[in-house]
Motif scaffolding. Structure first.
Motif, PDB file in Angstrom:
ATOM      1  N   ASP A 155       0.837  -1.190   0.000  1.00  0.00           N
ATOM      2  CA  ASP A 155       0.000   0.000   0.000  1.00  0.00           C
ATOM      3  C   ASP A 155       0.878   1.249   0.000  1.00  0.00           C
ATOM      4  O   ASP A 155       1.987   1.231   0.517  1.00  0.00           O
ATOM      5  CB  ASP A 155      -0.892   0.028   1.245  1.00  0.00           C
ATOM      6  CG  ASP A 155      -1.952  -1.050   1.218  1.00  0.00           C
ATOM      7  OD1 ASP A 155      -2.050  -1.730   0.178  1.00  0.00           O
ATOM      8  OD2 ASP A 155      -2.660  -1.202   2.224  1.00  0.00           O
TER       9      ASP A 155
ATOM     10  N   ASP B 103       0.138   3.978   1.575  1.00  0.00           N
ATOM     11  CA  ASP B 103      -0.126   4.831   2.738  1.00  0.00           C
ATOM     12  C   ASP B 103       0.850   4.552   3.882  1.00  0.00           C
ATOM     13  O   ASP B 103       0.651   5.019   4.990  1.00  0.00           O
ATOM     14  CB  ASP B 103      -1.565   4.663   3.210  1.00  0.00           C
ATOM     15  CG  ASP B 103      -1.872   3.233   3.621  1.00  0.00           C
ATOM     16  OD1 ASP B 103      -0.979   2.375   3.499  1.00  0.00           O
ATOM     17  OD2 ASP B 103      -3.003   2.978   4.055  1.00  0.00           O
TER      18      ASP B 103
ATOM     19  N   GLN C 291       1.273   1.946   5.550  1.00  0.00           N
ATOM     20  CA  GLN C 291       0.848   0.990   6.583  1.00  0.00           C
ATOM     21  C   GLN C 291       1.686  -0.279   6.473  1.00  0.00           C
ATOM     22  O   GLN C 291       1.850  -1.008   7.440  1.00  0.00           O
ATOM     23  CB  GLN C 291      -0.635   0.666   6.428  1.00  0.00           C
ATOM     24  CG  GLN C 291      -1.517   1.765   6.969  1.00  0.00           C
ATOM     25  CD  GLN C 291      -2.914   1.258   7.239  1.00  0.00           C
ATOM     26  OE1 GLN C 291      -3.706   1.105   6.320  1.00  0.00           O
ATOM     27  NE2 GLN C 291      -3.204   0.993   8.494  1.00  0.00           N
TER      28      GLN C 291
ATOM     29  N   ARG D  97       1.887  -3.838  11.503  1.00  0.00           N
ATOM     30  CA  ARG D  97       1.205  -2.944  10.572  1.00  0.00           C
ATOM     31  C   ARG D  97       1.072  -1.575  11.208  1.00  0.00           C
ATOM     32  O   ARG D  97       0.458  -1.424  12.259  1.00  0.00           O
ATOM     33  CB  ARG D  97      -0.165  -3.507  10.221  1.00  0.00           C
ATOM     34  CG  ARG D  97      -0.885  -2.686   9.162  1.00  0.00           C
ATOM     35  CD  ARG D  97      -1.849  -3.561   8.412  1.00  0.00           C
ATOM     36  NE  ARG D  97      -2.804  -2.826   7.611  1.00  0.00           N
ATOM     37  CZ  ARG D  97      -2.612  -2.504   6.338  1.00  0.00           C
ATOM     38  NH1 ARG D  97      -1.486  -2.851   5.748  1.00  0.00           N
ATOM     39  NH2 ARG D  97      -3.536  -1.875   5.656  1.00  0.00           N
TER      40      ARG D  97
ATOM     41  N   ARG E 247      -1.804   4.618   9.378  1.00  0.00           N
ATOM     42  CA  ARG E 247      -1.708   5.370   8.139  1.00  0.00           C
ATOM     43  C   ARG E 247      -0.792   6.569   8.303  1.00  0.00           C
ATOM     44  O   ARG E 247      -0.854   7.251   9.320  1.00  0.00           O
ATOM     45  CB  ARG E 247      -3.099   5.889   7.807  1.00  0.00           C
ATOM     46  CG  ARG E 247      -3.586   5.395   6.525  1.00  0.00           C
ATOM     47  CD  ARG E 247      -4.999   5.850   6.292  1.00  0.00           C
ATOM     48  NE  ARG E 247      -5.390   5.216   5.053  1.00  0.00           N
ATOM     49  CZ  ARG E 247      -5.016   5.672   3.871  1.00  0.00           C
ATOM     50  NH1 ARG E 247      -4.319   6.771   3.770  1.00  0.00           N
ATOM     51  NH2 ARG E 247      -5.349   5.012   2.789  1.00  0.00           N
TER      52      ARG E 247
HETATM   53 MG    MG Z   1      -4.155   1.557   4.517  1.00  0.00          MG
END
Ligand code: MG
Ligand code: UDP
Length: 323
Positions: A97, A99, A101, A200, A203
């Motif tokens: 991703d 973002d 993450q 994880r 954001r």
């Molecule tokens: Mg995300």
């Protein structure tokens, strides 16, 4: 870059991530440079409207490693991943991703496993930061439901963050189903697979682009794509209600013969009719879900439309052949 050998492709779908892209690029670049092999960074712009598109195109001008794929509109995260795989050239492709993450710093761990000979290295979320309890709960339920009712072994708590060997990518590129669930598809193809735990992160900027509506659609795609269980549900319910009535008929006859007045009146009938009517409508709806997907496949439209592409980059032959 045309014709040049690339070891790693990093493919990142972008949907309105203007505030994250720069940082994403910086951190990914730092990690990839340390690996010391040739690489490319594919940004799949999934119909952004916040200026991400222009930013990506600008980055591509400044750095030939950046490969922009600009969609004509928003096609969704799963389709964006597909385009990334289609256009990737690397010996290994890392999907992540944009973002942040999925921390780029985990990439060397994935690469290490790949070098050991694993063709699919997925990153397992050992912890998730900065996400609502609702998201975590629905995600946990979702993974467990999928594991239960599908016939492929989809690992628990694994998102799309993963490294795929070229062989796996080529296999996936031949699977042109429209309603796709890439995690299920990579599990389905087999090969040697292994997980690497990671934390994880929250954001980096902005908000999730996965509202409940999109998560629900993804769940439906995952279930219908990998399981007939919902279709079989109608059969089970049919047997169940037939079984109940088979028992109920002699019971009611006996009750009547002995002068008992149970199960008289309209309410009983009404409840039975509503119950069965409900089950029938739900079964019809389930049929509709599968039928609609079948209809989409039959139309065989392209999976996505690219508005703008890196110069010199050709449309993959796969698109023309199978889409
Ligand atoms: Mg995300
Ligand atoms: N994304 C996309 N198209 C969409 C929705 C999301 O390309 O329609 C991208 C988004 O920019 C991000 C990644 O997919 O890079 C994951 O989305 P998001 O972070 O919103 O999902 P979450 O992490 O909340 O599950």
């Amino acid at each position: 870059m045309v014709g040049q050998k690339v070891t790693f492709s990093v493919a990142a779908p972008v949907f309105n991530e203007i505030d994250s892209i720069d940082e994403f690029y910086r951190r990914t670049q730092r990690v990839m440079q340390e690996l010391g092999e040739s690489w490319e960074l594919i940004f799949i712009d999934d119909g952004s409207t916040d200026g991400s598109t222009e930013k990506i195109l600008q980055m591509a001008q400044d750095d030939p490693k950046v490969v922009p794929i600009i969609f004509a509109r928003n096609f969704g995260h799963q389709i964006a991943i597909t385009a990334g795989l289609d256009y990737s050239k690397g010996e290994a492709v890392i999907i992540m991703d944009a973002d942040l993450q999925d921390p780029p710093e985990v990439i060397p761990d994935l690469v290490a496993r790949w070098k050991e000979g694993y063709e699919v290295v997925f990153a397992v979320r050992s912890e998730r930061e900065g996400e609502s309890w609702f998201k975590k709960l629905t995600a946990a339920l979702f993974y467990r439901l999928i594991a239960r009712i599908t016939d492929v072994n989809i690992p628990l708590d694994v998102g799309d963050f993963r490294l795929l060997d070229r062989q796996v990518v080529n296999t996936l590129n031949q699977m042109r189903e429209r309603h796709r669930f890439p995690r299920g598809m990579t599990a389905w193809v087999g090969f040697r697979q292994i997980g690497v735990p990671y934390k994880r992160a929250a954001r980096y900027a902005g908000e999730t682009k996965y509202p409940f509506r999109k998560m629900f659609k993804l769940a439906l795609d995952a279930i219908t794509g990998f399981s007939y269980f919902p279709l079989q549900l109608a059969t089970y319910m049919g047997f169940l209600s037939a079984g109940i009535s088979a028992i109920a008929i002699p019971v009611v006859i006996l009750l009547r013969l002995t002068g008992n007045e149970a199960f008289f009146g309209q309410a009983t009938t009404l409840i039975a009719v509503l119950f069965l009517g409900g089950i029938q409508l739900i079964s019809l709806g389930i049929l509709g879900e599968y039928l609609g997907r079948l209809y989409d496949e039959a139309k065989s439209r392209p999976l996505y439309i690219v508005r703008e592409l890196k110069k010199g980059r050709n449309t993959p032959s796969m698109d023309k052949k199978n889409d």
